[in-house]
Design a protein around this motif. Structure first.
Motif: not given
Length: 105
Positions: A1-4, A6-13
């Protein structure tokens, strides 16, 4: 899913944003955090706090609008938070590895 991702890169950003704020205040206000490892822990902790706030937002959204569910389970919430922290940790690893002083040979 797209959720995985998105959260990884969200933490990075989120970690990048906290790092940029630190760098701005380091120059203007003379704020310094030593050693770099402590700064890294602070950046990851701040990114984790941003992730926690996002999960609280999703929880409140599910409570107010039960016909649109963002949080299917506690397992999903924990996976999201772990991915947020992992993204932040990867960012901190690469930034601190590149900014650490080089020893003469």
């Amino acid at each position: 899913p797209l959720d995985i991702p998105m959260h990884f890169f969200g933490g990075l950003v989120a970690a990048w944003s906290v790092w940029q704020l630190y760098k701005r205040y380091e120059k203007t206000a003379g704020l310094t955090v030593k050693p770099v490892a402590l700064l890294g822990v602070c950046v990851v902790a701040a990114a984790a706090l941003i992730g926690i706030c996002w999960e609280v937002y999703e929880f409140i959204h599910d409570w107010l609008y039960p016909f649109i569910v963002y949080q299917p389970s506690v397992r999903d919430i924990m996976a999201d938070l772990i991915l947020d922290v992992a993204g932040a940790a990867v960012f901190v690893f690469f930034v601190t590895a590149n900014s650490s002083p080089k020893r003469p040979r």
